[in-house]
Design a protein around this motif. Structure first.
Motif, PDB file in Angstrom:
ATOM      1  N   LEU A 144       0.810  -1.218   0.000  1.00 41.61           N
ATOM      2  CA  LEU A 144       0.000   0.000   0.000  1.00 41.61           C
ATOM      3  C   LEU A 144       0.845   1.271   0.000  1.00 41.61           C
ATOM      4  CD1 LEU A 144      -2.843  -1.061   2.457  1.00 41.61           C
ATOM      5  CD2 LEU A 144      -2.818  -1.187  -0.037  1.00 41.61           C
ATOM      6  N   GLU A 145       1.946   1.259   0.762  1.00 41.01           N
ATOM      7  CA  GLU A 145       2.793   2.448   0.850  1.00 41.01           C
ATOM      8  C   GLU A 145       3.945   2.414  -0.150  1.00 41.01           C
ATOM      9  OE1 GLU A 145       3.972   2.712   4.948  1.00 41.01           O
ATOM     10  OE2 GLU A 145       1.891   2.726   5.643  1.00 41.01           O
ATOM     11  N   GLY A 146       4.198   1.251  -0.761  1.00 40.42           N
ATOM     12  CA  GLY A 146       5.226   1.141  -1.781  1.00 40.42           C
ATOM     13  C   GLY A 146       6.649   1.102  -1.269  1.00 40.42           C
ATOM     14  N   GLN A 147       6.828   0.740  -0.011  1.00 42.38           N
ATOM     15  CA  GLN A 147       8.185   0.651   0.534  1.00 42.38           C
ATOM     16  C   GLN A 147       8.862  -0.617   0.011  1.00 42.38           C
ATOM     17  OE1 GLN A 147       8.109   1.206   4.789  1.00 42.38           O
ATOM     18  NE2 GLN A 147       6.583   2.825   4.628  1.00 42.38           N
ATOM     19  N   SER A 148      10.174  -0.611   0.011  1.00 43.68           N
ATOM     20  CA  SER A 148      10.902  -1.762  -0.524  1.00 43.68           C
ATOM     21  C   SER A 148      10.884  -2.931   0.459  1.00 43.68           C
ATOM     22  CB  SER A 148      12.354  -1.376  -0.830  1.00 43.68           C
ATOM     23  OG  SER A 148      13.074  -1.198   0.377  1.00 43.68           O
ATOM     24  N   ILE A 149      11.082  -4.117  -0.082  1.00 48.49           N
ATOM     25  CA  ILE A 149      11.174  -5.330   0.737  1.00 48.49           C
ATOM     26  C   ILE A 149      12.348  -5.187   1.713  1.00 48.49           C
ATOM     27  CG2 ILE A 149      11.690  -7.813   0.687  1.00 48.49           C
ATOM     28  CD1 ILE A 149       8.919  -7.378  -0.338  1.00 48.49           C
ATOM     29  N   ALA A 150      13.475  -4.683   1.219  1.00 50.09           N
ATOM     30  CA  ALA A 150      14.676  -4.553   2.055  1.00 50.09           C
ATOM     31  C   ALA A 150      14.433  -3.618   3.243  1.00 50.09           C
ATOM     32  CB  ALA A 150      15.851  -4.060   1.216  1.00 50.09           C
ATOM     33  N   ASP A 151      13.843  -2.448   2.971  1.00 48.56           N
ATOM     34  CA  ASP A 151      13.571  -1.498   4.057  1.00 48.56           C
ATOM     35  C   ASP A 151      12.574  -2.078   5.059  1.00 48.56           C
ATOM     36  OD1 ASP A 151      15.265   0.360   2.956  1.00 48.56           O
ATOM     37  OD2 ASP A 151      13.664   1.534   1.997  1.00 48.56           O
TER      38      ASP A 151
END
Length: 182
Positions: A144-151
């Motif tokens: 939903l927020e589009g943050q990366s998998i790594a972060d």
């Protein structure tokens, strides 16, 4: 919609009114009345002024009687316009029901603000309510927020592969639930 009619302002007025602020409640009702007249005008081509006023009043009375059920964590406008939509549907049913197919329920209320988007957001929130807090957090951050998998993996203290697997399984389970599985 103007800034005075934005989600943030309307929700703030609703929250203040729930906490006993009568002036905020009067302002909320006045603002909502203006929005309802525009909302119903676009959807009721042959309505008389009396029909329109009756529908506006019924909707505001429904808001008043249901305001204790409002979830403070949810978008106010989605909740309110779902009440308005159902009042409009009831109105059309009372008039024979044939006009329901012509009722545009997803028209934009303002640029960047649409009933359809708010309803979809509310539906997503309902789906997420059935998940564990960890699953909700991962889906919100990555999908939903589009943050990366790594972060996200760093933030929640899991490996990237564990986050990917968890998201995949969660989405699969949500898909099954939406298809009527479990």
């Amino acid at each position: 919609m103007t800034i005075a009619h934005s989600e943030d302002v309307l929700k703030a007025l609703m929250l203040l009114s729930l906490d006993g602020d009568e002036a905020a409640y009067r302002r909320l009702l006045t603002t909502l009345r203006v929005l309802l007249v525009g909302y119903y005008t676009r959807r009721m081509d042959a309505a008389t002024k009396a029909d329109m006023e009756d529908l506006v009043q019924e909707t505001l009375l429904s808001l008043h009687s249901r305001r204790a059920t409002y979830d403070r964590d949810r978008p106010f406008t989605a909740w309110f316009f779902s009440i308005a939509r159902y009042k409009l549907i009831d109105h059309h049913r009372g008039r024979g029901g044939r006009r329901l197919a012509e009722t545009e329920l997803g028209e934009e209320l303002e640029s960047g603000f649409s009933e359809e988007a708010l309803t979809a957001r509310l539906d997503v929130e309902r789906l997420l309510d059935g998940l564990t807090p960890r699953q909700q957090e991962l889906i919100r951050q990555v999908k939903l927020e589009g943050q990366s998998i790594a972060d996200t993996a760093d933030r929640v203290g899991q490996s990237e592969s564990a986050v990917k697997v968890s998201i995949h399984r969660t989405l699969k389970a949500l898909g099954e639930r939406m298809r009527g599985g479990s």
